[in-house]
Design a protein around this motif. Structure first.
Motif, PDB file in Angstrom:
ATOM      1  N   LEU A 155       8.255 -12.831   7.598  1.00 44.55           N
ATOM      2  CA  LEU A 155       8.011 -11.756   8.566  1.00 44.55           C
ATOM      3  C   LEU A 155       9.248 -10.893   8.798  1.00 44.55           C
ATOM      4  CD1 LEU A 155       5.739 -13.335  11.310  1.00 44.55           C
ATOM      5  CD2 LEU A 155       5.114 -11.815   9.451  1.00 44.55           C
ATOM      6  N   SER A 156      10.442 -11.429   8.535  1.00 43.98           N
ATOM      7  CA  SER A 156      11.642 -10.633   8.792  1.00 43.98           C
ATOM      8  C   SER A 156      12.021  -9.776   7.593  1.00 43.98           C
ATOM      9  CB  SER A 156      12.811 -11.542   9.173  1.00 43.98           C
ATOM     10  OG  SER A 156      13.128 -12.352   8.067  1.00 43.98           O
ATOM     11  N   ASP A 207       7.985 -20.305   4.775  1.00 47.06           N
ATOM     12  CA  ASP A 207       8.912 -20.012   5.879  1.00 47.06           C
ATOM     13  C   ASP A 207       8.459 -18.709   6.561  1.00 47.06           C
ATOM     14  OD1 ASP A 207      10.936 -19.287   7.549  1.00 47.06           O
ATOM     15  OD2 ASP A 207      12.556 -19.832   6.143  1.00 47.06           O
ATOM     16  N   VAL A 208       7.758 -18.888   7.687  1.00 46.45           N
ATOM     17  CA  VAL A 208       7.129 -17.731   8.343  1.00 46.45           C
ATOM     18  C   VAL A 208       8.183 -16.691   8.749  1.00 46.45           C
ATOM     19  CG1 VAL A 208       5.636 -16.991  10.221  1.00 46.45           C
ATOM     20  CG2 VAL A 208       5.359 -19.272   9.244  1.00 46.45           C
ATOM     21  N   ASP A 209       9.260 -17.151   9.395  1.00 52.68           N
ATOM     22  CA  ASP A 209      10.273 -16.206   9.888  1.00 52.68           C
ATOM     23  C   ASP A 209      10.850 -15.392   8.743  1.00 52.68           C
ATOM     24  OD1 ASP A 209       9.911 -16.929  12.447  1.00 52.68           O
ATOM     25  OD2 ASP A 209      11.542 -18.414  12.485  1.00 52.68           O
ATOM     26  N   GLU A 210      11.094 -16.088   7.647  1.00 59.20           N
ATOM     27  CA  GLU A 210      11.701 -15.393   6.507  1.00 59.20           C
ATOM     28  C   GLU A 210      10.756 -14.304   5.995  1.00 59.20           C
ATOM     29  OE1 GLU A 210      12.501 -14.200   2.714  1.00 59.20           O
ATOM     30  OE2 GLU A 210      11.063 -15.875   2.766  1.00 59.20           O
ATOM     31  N   ASP A 268      -0.697 -16.212  16.016  1.00 58.96           N
ATOM     32  CA  ASP A 268       0.528 -16.976  15.717  1.00 58.96           C
ATOM     33  C   ASP A 268       0.338 -17.713  14.408  1.00 58.96           C
ATOM     34  OD1 ASP A 268       2.000 -16.439  18.176  1.00 58.96           O
ATOM     35  OD2 ASP A 268       0.335 -17.505  19.111  1.00 58.96           O
ATOM     36  N   GLN A 317       5.438 -24.609   7.692  1.00 56.27           N
ATOM     37  CA  GLN A 317       6.766 -24.885   7.155  1.00 56.27           C
ATOM     38  C   GLN A 317       6.599 -25.384   5.732  1.00 56.27           C
ATOM     39  OE1 GLN A 317       7.570 -26.915  10.510  1.00 56.27           O
ATOM     40  NE2 GLN A 317       6.401 -28.733  10.074  1.00 56.27           N
ATOM     41  N   GLU A 368       1.793 -20.821  12.128  1.00 59.82           N
ATOM     42  CA  GLU A 368       2.633 -22.012  12.147  1.00 59.82           C
ATOM     43  C   GLU A 368       2.656 -22.590  10.740  1.00 59.82           C
ATOM     44  OE1 GLU A 368       2.162 -24.160  16.317  1.00 59.82           O
ATOM     45  OE2 GLU A 368       1.946 -25.526  14.594  1.00 59.82           O
ATOM     46  N   TYR A 373       1.071  -9.148   8.449  1.00 56.99           N
ATOM     47  CA  TYR A 373       1.219  -8.105   9.472  1.00 56.99           C
ATOM     48  C   TYR A 373      -0.132  -7.531   9.854  1.00 56.99           C
ATOM     49  CZ  TYR A 373       6.229  -7.846   9.641  1.00 56.99           C
ATOM     50  OH  TYR A 373       7.532  -8.126   9.861  1.00 56.99           O
TER      51      TYR A 373
END
Ligand code: ADP
Ligand code: MG
Length: 499
Positions: free
Chosen positions: A436-437, A431-434, A462, A466, A464, A448
């Motif tokens: 990176l956040s 889960d990329v967003d998880e 970028d 999942q 991508e 990073y």
């Protein structure tokens, strides 16, 4: 002509300097006052002049009527010499007409036979309206000590019976005119006060939100993004307040993002420097442990050769030494490759990646295919080659560590001055967003670092992925780096020196 125009312009500019320099509140108040006072004064003067004119005409008519009346009634009394009745007539008339100042009657011989003066007849009066009289009446204005007067002379029986003089004073006329003037002025004062009140309320309504906006803008300019203004009304100023609030919100967000980015960058730079120190420590240790030991064993070997007693023994020991030297060279090469593959400088990105991928396949047993036909035989700017090499290295390391994949494809392509790199694995994804956040400091820096490295060259990275669907990394780096800004240059230099 030209001088006139320029003088007018000068005046206009000076006027605007004064008028434009005062606050909006003063401007509105000034306009309202001007609009009340100027017409008020003009109206007062007009009314005053018209009223005075009408009153005086009326007074004159009234005076003529009185004089005629006396003349008609006095003629018999004069002819019969009834002075008592004549005096009564004059006094009665005086008492009934407050505007009448005096009455006197002369006979045909121009002798005064009756008058209303208590302290004797003033002789100067005789010269005022004494020309021969052959009209029905004559009005002669004159200035007396008691103010403006009119002497109205009316002949009795066409002059044969004498002349009646009626003196009229204007005092009452002016009293009335002044009263009316005062009333108008009071009205204007009331309008003036009302106008000030209205203007004050208006400016309060208009300028209050504007003053608030000004104050808030000044605080925002000083970096306080917590400022918000209230929407006072549903008009243009209300819209302005909304627009202001939106703007400040965006500014605040941009500022927060900038600070966060700057923090990340700082943190990342520190980590790079730290990693570099650790790498140096490791290499120093390896140099000491492996090469140092190997070289020390060579000295021992040399001594052993010196002490060899038979040529056979010597040959065997030489053979041993050759093996040690070969091993040492291999280790030195390995260390050098780890430090920075010289093939990257000598043969370029594609060759260096090929070599890295070969070792990687041997080590992790993962199949990697690389396609870079548009780059074959081309050299890219050194900072681009280093950056892409490190990014692919990190992507492959991550894939081996976390994805559990069987196959990875690496695609490099140059098109229209843009280098694009795609690294795709068929592993378990994440889960990329998880990732990176996660807060800085808690997450590791690989992803990073990749993003930052691409951005330092004006490019973009970028990710991508999942869970369950593999991971693809897209990198785009512009090869036309002439347009980069000086700040970017320093940052690139900073990071390059740290690499
Ligand atoms: N190719 C990949 N497949 C699956 N997970 C990945 C992959 N790349 C990264 N990740 C996940 O993202 C996390 C962050 O990676 P990274 O920033 O490189 O830090 P590190 O490698 O130091 O853990 C990893 O811990 C892993 O969970
Ligand atoms: Mg990593």
């Amino acid at each position: 002509m030209n001088a006139d125009v320029s003088r007018w312009h000068q005046w206009r500019d000076r006027l605007w300097q004064v008028v434009g320099g005062v606050s909006v509140r003063t401007k509105i108040l000034g306009i309202v006052l001007l609009m009340v006072i100027v017409p008020g004064i003009v109206v007062t003067f007009l009314v005053r002049a018209t009223l005075a004119e009408a009153f005086r005409a009326q007074l004159r008519q009234q005076g003529i009527a009185i004089a005629r009346d006396i003349s008609a009634r006095a003629v018999d009394l004069v002819l019969t010499d009834d002075l008592y009745a004549l005096n009564r007539l004059l006094l009665d008339t005086m008492n009934h007409n407050p505007d009448v100042h005096y009455i006197y009657v002369t006979n045909a011989e121009n002798q005064i036979i009756a008058h209303t003066f208590n302290d004797g007849f003033p002789p100067a009066l005789l010269n005022i309206n004494q020309a021969p009289l052959n009209t029905k009446y004559r009005v002669q204005p004159f200035q007396s000590e008691e103010g403006q007067m009119w002497d109205i002379a009316v002949p009795m029986s066409e002059g044969r019976g004498g002349i009646v003089h009626v003196g009229l004073e204007e005092t009452r006329v002016w009293d009335m005119v002044n009263t009316v003037t005062w009333q108008i002025l009071l009205g204007i004062l009331a309008a003036f006060l009302l106008g000030i009140g209205a203007a004050y309320a208006l400016t309060w309504v208009l300028t209050r939100p504007i003053l608030q906006l000004v104050a808030a803008t000044q605080r925002v300019a000083q970096g306080d993004y917590s400022q918000r203004v209230k929407r006072w009304a549903n008009d243009e100023i209300g819209d302005l307040a909304d627009a202001f609030n939106q703007m400040v919100e965006r500014l605040a967000r941009a500022e927060a993002e900038r600070t966060e980015r700057e923090r990340m960058r700082q943190f990342y730079l520190q980590r790079i420097i730290q990693a570099q120190e650790e790498e140096r420590k490791r290499i120093a240790r390896e140099l000491h442990d492996e090469l140092g030991q190997a070289l020390a064993s060579l000295i021992v070997g040399l001594r052993n050769i010196e002490e060899a007693r038979t040529p056979r023994e010597m040959k065997a020991r030489l053979e041993e030494m050759r093996a040690t030297i070969a091993l040492t060279i291999e280790r030195a090469r390995h260390l050098a490759f780890d430090l920075r593959p010289s093939v990257l400088d000598d043969l370029g990105l594609v060759a260096a990646l090929r070599r890295y991928i070969n070792k990687y396949q041997e080590r992790f047993g993962i199949q990697v295919t690389m396609e870079a036909s548009t780059l074959e035989g081309h050299r890219l700017p050194p900072e681009v080659e280093t950056t892409v090499y490190r990014i692919v290295q990190e992507a492959l390391t991550n894939a081996a560590r976390y994805s559990g994949c069987h196959h990875i494809s690496v695609l490099l392509q140059v098109r229209e001055g843009m280098l694009s790199v795609i690294v795709e694995d068929d592993g378990r994804g994440f889960d990329v967003d998880e990732v990176l956040s996660r807060k800085v400091g808690r997450t590791s820096l690989g992803l990073y670092g990749m993003i930052e490295r691409a951005q330092l060259l004006g490019g973009q990275l970028d990710i991508e992925s999942q869970p369950g669907g593999g991971t693809t990394i897209y990198v785009r780096i512009p090869l036309d780096r002439q347009k980069k800004s000086s700040t970017e240059q320093t940052t690139v230099a900073e990071v390059k020196s740290a690499l």
